[in-house]
Design a protein around this motif. Structure first.
Motif, PDB file in Angstrom:
ATOM      1  N   GLU A   1       0.836  -1.207   0.000  1.00 55.97           N
ATOM      2  CA  GLU A   1       0.000   0.000   0.000  1.00 55.97           C
ATOM      3  C   GLU A   1       0.869   1.253   0.000  1.00 55.97           C
ATOM      4  O   GLU A   1       0.614   2.209  -0.738  1.00 55.97           O
ATOM      5  CB  GLU A   1      -0.910   0.013   1.232  1.00 55.97           C
ATOM      6  N   THR A   2       1.930   1.221   0.824  1.00 53.48           N
ATOM      7  CA  THR A   2       2.813   2.395   0.921  1.00 53.48           C
ATOM      8  C   THR A   2       3.549   2.625  -0.397  1.00 53.48           C
ATOM      9  O   THR A   2       3.650   3.757  -0.875  1.00 53.48           O
ATOM     10  CB  THR A   2       3.841   2.177   2.060  1.00 53.48           C
ATOM     11  N   PHE A   3       4.073   1.532  -0.975  1.00 52.17           N
ATOM     12  CA  PHE A   3       4.854   1.677  -2.214  1.00 52.17           C
ATOM     13  C   PHE A   3       3.990   2.178  -3.371  1.00 52.17           C
ATOM     14  O   PHE A   3       4.492   2.779  -4.311  1.00 52.17           O
ATOM     15  CB  PHE A   3       5.519   0.346  -2.605  1.00 52.17           C
ATOM     16  N   LYS A   4       2.674   1.876  -3.292  1.00 47.25           N
ATOM     17  CA  LYS A   4       1.779   2.306  -4.374  1.00 47.25           C
ATOM     18  C   LYS A   4       1.358   3.766  -4.212  1.00 47.25           C
ATOM     19  O   LYS A   4       0.899   4.387  -5.171  1.00 47.25           O
ATOM     20  CB  LYS A   4       0.519   1.429  -4.377  1.00 47.25           C
ATOM     21  N   SER A   5       1.472   4.290  -2.982  1.00 50.99           N
ATOM     22  CA  SER A   5       0.973   5.645  -2.727  1.00 50.99           C
ATOM     23  C   SER A   5       1.842   6.695  -3.418  1.00 50.99           C
ATOM     24  O   SER A   5       3.019   6.455  -3.710  1.00 50.99           O
ATOM     25  CB  SER A   5       0.922   5.906  -1.222  1.00 50.99           C
ATOM     26  N   GLU A   6       1.231   7.836  -3.639  1.00 49.42           N
ATOM     27  CA  GLU A   6       1.948   8.903  -4.345  1.00 49.42           C
ATOM     28  C   GLU A   6       3.099   9.449  -3.510  1.00 49.42           C
ATOM     29  O   GLU A   6       4.129   9.852  -4.039  1.00 49.42           O
ATOM     30  CB  GLU A   6       0.971  10.036  -4.676  1.00 49.42           C
ATOM     31  N   ALA A   7       2.919   9.428  -2.205  1.00 47.70           N
ATOM     32  CA  ALA A   7       3.957   9.960  -1.322  1.00 47.70           C
ATOM     33  C   ALA A   7       5.265   9.190  -1.460  1.00 47.70           C
ATOM     34  O   ALA A   7       6.351   9.725  -1.222  1.00 47.70           O
ATOM     35  CB  ALA A   7       3.464   9.901   0.113  1.00 47.70           C
ATOM     36  N   TYR A   8       5.144   7.936  -1.885  1.00 49.37           N
ATOM     37  CA  TYR A   8       6.336   7.085  -2.010  1.00 49.37           C
ATOM     38  C   TYR A   8       7.332   7.634  -3.032  1.00 49.37           C
ATOM     39  O   TYR A   8       8.553   7.448  -2.893  1.00 49.37           O
ATOM     40  CB  TYR A   8       5.913   5.666  -2.390  1.00 49.37           C
ATOM     41  N   ALA A   9       6.819   8.353  -4.051  1.00 50.87           N
ATOM     42  CA  ALA A   9       7.693   8.869  -5.108  1.00 50.87           C
ATOM     43  C   ALA A   9       8.811   9.744  -4.545  1.00 50.87           C
ATOM     44  O   ALA A   9       9.936   9.747  -5.071  1.00 50.87           O
ATOM     45  CB  ALA A   9       6.854   9.650  -6.110  1.00 50.87           C
ATOM     46  N   SER A  10       8.510  10.407  -3.445  1.00 52.83           N
ATOM     47  CA  SER A  10       9.525  11.305  -2.880  1.00 52.83           C
ATOM     48  C   SER A  10      10.329  10.648  -1.755  1.00 52.83           C
ATOM     49  O   SER A  10      11.124  11.307  -1.092  1.00 52.83           O
ATOM     50  CB  SER A  10       8.840  12.564  -2.360  1.00 52.83           C
ATOM     51  N   MET A  11      10.104   9.334  -1.527  1.00 53.86           N
ATOM     52  CA  MET A  11      10.795   8.656  -0.412  1.00 53.86           C
ATOM     53  C   MET A  11      11.904   7.751  -0.930  1.00 53.86           C
ATOM     54  O   MET A  11      11.831   7.249  -2.051  1.00 53.86           O
ATOM     55  CB  MET A  11       9.808   7.755   0.350  1.00 53.86           C
ATOM     56  N   THR A  12      12.888   7.508  -0.060  1.00 56.10           N
ATOM     57  CA  THR A  12      13.884   6.478  -0.377  1.00 56.10           C
ATOM     58  C   THR A  12      13.271   5.139   0.028  1.00 56.10           C
ATOM     59  O   THR A  12      12.248   5.110   0.726  1.00 56.10           O
ATOM     60  CB  THR A  12      15.169   6.692   0.436  1.00 56.10           C
ATOM     61  N   ALA A  13      13.954   4.052  -0.379  1.00 54.74           N
ATOM     62  CA  ALA A  13      13.438   2.718  -0.031  1.00 54.74           C
ATOM     63  C   ALA A  13      13.337   2.566   1.487  1.00 54.74           C
ATOM     64  O   ALA A  13      12.351   2.047   2.018  1.00 54.74           O
ATOM     65  CB  ALA A  13      14.352   1.646  -0.618  1.00 54.74           C
ATOM     66  N   GLY A  14      14.367   3.031   2.199  1.00 52.89           N
ATOM     67  CA  GLY A  14      14.391   2.934   3.659  1.00 52.89           C
ATOM     68  C   GLY A  14      13.236   3.673   4.302  1.00 52.89           C
ATOM     69  O   GLY A  14      12.588   3.158   5.216  1.00 52.89           O
ATOM     70  N   GLU A  15      12.984   4.886   3.797  1.00 54.55           N
ATOM     71  CA  GLU A  15      11.893   5.688   4.364  1.00 54.55           C
ATOM     72  C   GLU A  15      10.540   5.036   4.090  1.00 54.55           C
ATOM     73  O   GLU A  15       9.664   5.023   4.961  1.00 54.55           O
ATOM     74  CB  GLU A  15      11.912   7.098   3.768  1.00 54.55           C
ATOM     75  N   ALA A  16      10.394   4.499   2.882  1.00 59.31           N
ATOM     76  CA  ALA A  16       9.118   3.865   2.518  1.00 59.31           C
ATOM     77  C   ALA A  16       8.851   2.645   3.393  1.00 59.31           C
ATOM     78  O   ALA A  16       7.732   2.454   3.891  1.00 59.31           O
ATOM     79  CB  ALA A  16       9.147   3.455   1.047  1.00 59.31           C
ATOM     80  N   VAL A  17       9.896   1.824   3.594  1.00 62.43           N
ATOM     81  CA  VAL A  17       9.723   0.633   4.438  1.00 62.43           C
ATOM     82  C   VAL A  17       9.416   1.048   5.876  1.00 62.43           C
ATOM     83  O   VAL A  17       8.540   0.464   6.532  1.00 62.43           O
ATOM     84  CB  VAL A  17      10.971  -0.281   4.364  1.00 62.43           C
ATOM     85  N   ALA A  18      10.114   2.082   6.343  1.00 62.72           N
ATOM     86  CA  ALA A  18       9.868   2.555   7.715  1.00 62.72           C
ATOM     87  C   ALA A  18       8.429   3.047   7.862  1.00 62.72           C
ATOM     88  O   ALA A  18       7.770   2.755   8.869  1.00 62.72           O
ATOM     89  CB  ALA A  18      10.848   3.668   8.060  1.00 62.72           C
ATOM     90  N   ALA A  19       7.944   3.766   6.854  1.00 60.97           N
ATOM     91  CA  ALA A  19       6.561   4.262   6.900  1.00 60.97           C
ATOM     92  C   ALA A  19       5.578   3.098   6.906  1.00 60.97           C
ATOM     93  O   ALA A  19       4.592   3.104   7.663  1.00 60.97           O
ATOM     94  CB  ALA A  19       6.299   5.161   5.696  1.00 60.97           C
ATOM     95  N   ALA A  20       5.857   2.100   6.062  1.00 61.85           N
ATOM     96  CA  ALA A  20       4.971   0.928   5.994  1.00 61.85           C
ATOM     97  C   ALA A  20       4.962   0.180   7.318  1.00 61.85           C
ATOM     98  O   ALA A  20       3.908  -0.260   7.791  1.00 61.85           O
ATOM     99  CB  ALA A  20       5.436   0.003   4.867  1.00 61.85           C
ATOM    100  N   MET A  21       6.128   0.062   7.932  1.00 58.75           N
ATOM    101  CA  MET A  21       6.207  -0.686   9.182  1.00 58.75           C
ATOM    102  C   MET A  21       5.536   0.060  10.336  1.00 58.75           C
ATOM    103  O   MET A  21       5.014  -0.561  11.259  1.00 58.75           O
ATOM    104  CB  MET A  21       7.666  -1.015   9.542  1.00 58.75           C
TER     105      MET A  21
END
Lengths: 508, 331
Positions: free
Chosen positions: B227-247
């Protein structure tokens, strides 16, 4: 869904669920003098040997099993020794004067014949067992080989909870759980030792045995044996090598004219005696008769282990057996049902408090999951009620509850945005469909592969979890949605019924 | 993932590795603590060789004598269990009964012999004799179920996580496999290391429970990641930040699901006698370990794989854009 359709559907489902609930849980006696008993599915279900308790009839006990001790030739219990000695001494004391000397001699000879073991629990026949006052190396080696063979038989018989102990160094104690069935047959067949051989003839005395050429063994003639089931008929299937097949075919070629008998021996014991009235010319011989599944397995394992490994010519005698109670005591079964009750109440409290009317939809969905699971544990031959199956059924219930909560929570969020409840339900299921599907498929894959490879308690856990994943998936994706729609059709305020609040309306 | 979770990842890995290796060594040398099964122990058997029948009062007398005698000689014993003697060919009950006391593994045989002598000295009761003896029983272990359980769980995890790879991507699949293997091994290692008393049949079930809980919780985490990786906000995140947000989003559902599973195990174990607790409560470890690995180990494995895939994707995209621009220029 219209109110009438919902009412009809819910009435029908309620009747079915009540019927299932009655069938699964209620046992009672009826008729003149209460001669007949209606047994519930739960009471008929096979139970783990660790869980004990009286059945609904108040007479039959479930759980535990039977334990028997095997005594090698030349080894007796101290009690048997003392009883025999006491009988001889009594006879000597009561003997007439002219026979007194003989009777006293018999007592002295008996005393001389045996020596007590170090613990005093056993008596050894000096001639058979001892050498210079110690257990002879030959006897010790033979006993070790016999114990090893019995161990292989127990392992191959594959009944959860079966246990083999070496008792007092030179006897063996075998425990067979109650749910295994055929204990008496297993006790006696497993004591049969010695090489496997085949003979053919009009009777045992005149039967012709396979004569091995130099360097040949029975493995050059027989591949092994296994038990098979065809509906209600149990078979022992004995597989021959090419040489074995041609030998048996040669023997039985004239059987159509003069019938004979094919004997399968383990040591001196004919474990199968098969009347033959036509030529046998097949690689695998399927032998039925009066076998049950358990007795066919016992015979097959006895033959197979004798063919495939060393089977020493060692005589084991089965002593009296004892009927042991369940490991966890007689209350364990009731307490297990109690645990189910506590968890059920806890789950329903959570759903009714958090989702109010939706709790009813979950209750019905849960019951649609639960009763088929109970029926499966009763009907599937590989399953029985134990802690591993209970854990799997309850984990399946958690899987279902988590799936329901995922949908309900998504619906709550959607409703808060001010959407119509029909759209909310549709969106909630649409958003979660693949989540729930993936969750159940992954669990089902994990458990079905585990079931196909593993043995014992893990196998039962995995099979139950596979069934739980299937039922939980169906209930979460289809049945739950139907119940939601059916129950909600009676509610005037749908949001209140589900304990959902629309933030948009409040703002307005 | 610029947070404590990623900073302490090597520490978590080292901790798990040390525990698993120590657990394997402990298992190799001592096995599990199968004390509830009494794999090697003495037993005191008292057989009523009854002809007429020993009444309940007399049975109590025998029991009292046996227990007082064992206490006098300093022998610890479990509650005596009576079992009817049956004929081994028909399983029909005889008139005999055996009262058995399970004892410890290391006892002074002289003391035991003294107890036996005291009981055997009892006078006959209505022609019925009481006969006591002591025995040493040593269980013969089975290994086929254990190795087949190991193979079954390994193959099952690969198959289930293969599905996860197809549905959620390589990073989630690989991390899921690592997490499941970690959970099964760590659960068994902790059981062996802490010498938790378990029935010999049960460790395979605990391993199965660990694998199930592990896949269950990891799937929840993977759903949040997708869900996080599909969101638009993910475009501006690094992989680490995206995983942290998802977790962060997965923390609550993972903990609540684990809590529900834990409650199931706890209630099932607590609603019973001591033996039931020994059989069920160790499964709490199989629930707790996957929570630790889902929240602290798994995400840290996802990040580098995801980063590598993101780079590859960016490079491909960049290459395509450059090629397109080059083609336009040449026209």
């Amino acid at each position: 869904m219209s109110k009438i359709k919902s009412a009809l559907a819910l009435t029908l489902i309620t009747v079915v669920l009540l019927g299932l609930c009655f069938m699964c849980t209620v046992s009672f006696s009826y008729g003149t003098d209460k001669m007949y008993t209606f047994n519930s599915v739960v009471s008929m279900m096979e139970k783990d040997f660790m869980l004990g308790g009286k059945l609904a009839d108040g007479v039959n006990y479930v759980g535990g099993g039977y334990s028997a001790v095997y005594y090698p030739e030349g080894v007796i219990t101290a009690q048997e020794y003392e009883d025999n000695l006491e009988a001889l001494e009594t006879a000597s004391a009561e003997a007439a004067a002219d026979k007194k000397a003989d009777a006293e001699k018999a007592v002295a000879e008996y005393k001389e014949k045996y020596a007590a073991s170090a613990s005093g629990a056993l008596y050894y026949e000096k001639e058979t067992v001892l050498e210079d006052g110690e257990v002879s190396q030959e006897f010790a080696d033979d006993f070790a080989a016999a114990a090893e063979l019995l161990h292989r038989r127990v392992e191959q018989y594959r009944v959860e909870g079966m246990r083999l102990d070496i008792r007092d160094d030179y006897t063996l104690a075998l425990f067979i759980p109650d749910l295994a069935g055929g204990q008496a047959v297993v006790f006696n067949y497993f004591a049969t030792m010695g090489e496997f051989s085949i003979a053919y003839g009009a009777d045992e005395d005149s039967a012709q045995t396979i004569s091995f050429a130099k360097g040949e063994t029975i493995r050059d003639y027989v591949k092994g044996a296994r038990a098979m089931n065809n509906g209600t008929t149990a078979y022992v299937a004995i597989s021959f090598t090419k040489k074995g097949k041609s030998t048996v075919a040669g023997w039985t070629s004239g059987a159509a004219e003069t019938s004979g008998n094919l004997y399968f021996y383990v040591g001196e014991e004919a474990v199968i005696s098969l009347p033959v009235s036509q030529a046998i010319d097949q690689s695998t011989l399927y032998i039925s008769g009066s076998y049950t599944t358990d007795t066919a397995r016992a015979v097959a394992v006895t033959i197979d282990t004798a063919v495939k490994g060393d089977s020493p010519a060692f005589t084991l005698t089965v002593g009296d057996a004892t009927r042991l109670g369940a490991t966890f005591g007689d209350l364990a079964l009731v307490l297990l049902y109690g645990a189910f009750g506590v968890l059920f109440v806890g789950m329903m409290l959570f759903f009714f408090i958090r989702y109010k009317g939706l709790g009813l939809a979950h209750l019905y969905t849960f019951l649609v999951y639960f009763f088929p699971m109970v029926l499966c544990v009763w009907a599937v031959p590989m399953l029985h009620l134990g802690y591993e199956t209970a854990l799997a059924v309850l984990f399946g219930a958690v899987l279902l509850s988590v799936s329901q909560v995922m949908v309900f929570e998504t619906a709550r969020k959607e409703f808060a945005l001010g959407k119509n409840i029909t759209v909310v339900v549709k969106t909630a299921y649409k958003k979660n469909f693949w989540h729930i599907f993936d969750l159940h498929i992954a669990v089902a894959l994990l458990s079905v592969v585990t079931f196909l490879i593993s043995l014992g308690a893990l196998r039962a856990f995995a099979l139950t979890l596979t069934l739980a994943a299937v039922f939980s998936g169906l209930c979460a994706l289809a049945v739950g949605r139907f119940h939601w729609a059916a129950f909600m059709s009676f509610a005037r305020n749908k949001g209140k019924f589900c304990n959902f609040r629309s933030e948009v309306k409040e703002d307005e | 993932m610029n947070n404590k979770r990623s900073r302490f990842f090597p520490l978590f890995l080292a901790l798990s590795a040390v525990l698993i290796i120590a657990g394997i060594l402990m298992y190799a040398f001592f096995g599990f603590n199968n004390a509830p099964d009494r794999p090697a122990a003495y037993a005191l058997e008292i057989k009523y060789s009854v002809v007429i029948g020993i009444d309940e009062a007399q049975q109590e007398k025998v029991r009292a004598l046996a227990e007082s005698s064992m206490e006098k000689h300093g022998i610890a014993f479990s509650e005596g269990v009576t079992a009817p003697v049956v004929d081994s060919e028909s399983l029909a009950e005889t008139t005999d009964t055996v009262l058995t006391y399970k004892l410890g593994a290391s006892l002074d045989e002289k003391e035991l012999a003294a107890v036996v002598a005291e009981i055997n000295a009892m006078e006959e009761y209505r022609g019925a004799r009481v006969y006591a003896s002591y025995h040493f029983l040593e269980e013969q272990p089975y290994f086929e179920a254990a190795w087949r359980a190991a193979v079954a769980l390994a193959v099952a995890a690969v198959v289930a996580l293969g599905y996860l790879t197809i549905r959620f991507g390589v990073s989630c699949g690989v991390a899921g496999l690592a997490v499941t293997a970690h959970d099964v091994l760590l659960t068994l290692a902790l059981l062996a290391l802490a010498r938790v008393p378990v029935y010999s049949l049960m460790p395979a079930v605990y391993a199965g429970v660990a694998a199930f809980v592990s896949v269950f919780l990891w799937m929840i985490a993977c759903m949040r990641m997708r869900e996080t990786f599909k969101s638009e906000a993910y475009a501006s995140m690094t992989a680490g930040e995206a995983v942290a947000a998802a977790m962060r989003a997965a923390l609550r559902p993972v903990c609540l699901t684990a809590l529900a599973l834990g409650i199931v195990v706890l209630v099932l174990g607590a609603c019973g006698v001591f033996g039931t607790m020994a059989a069920v409560l160790p499964a709490l470890l199989a629930v707790a370990v996957p929570v630790y690995s889902t929240l602290l180990i798994g995400p840290n494995i996802v990040v580098p794989i995801k980063r590598a895939f993101d780079r590859r994707k960016a490079a491909k995209k960049g290459g395509y854009v450059a090629a397109k621009k080059g083609a336009q220029k040449s026209e």
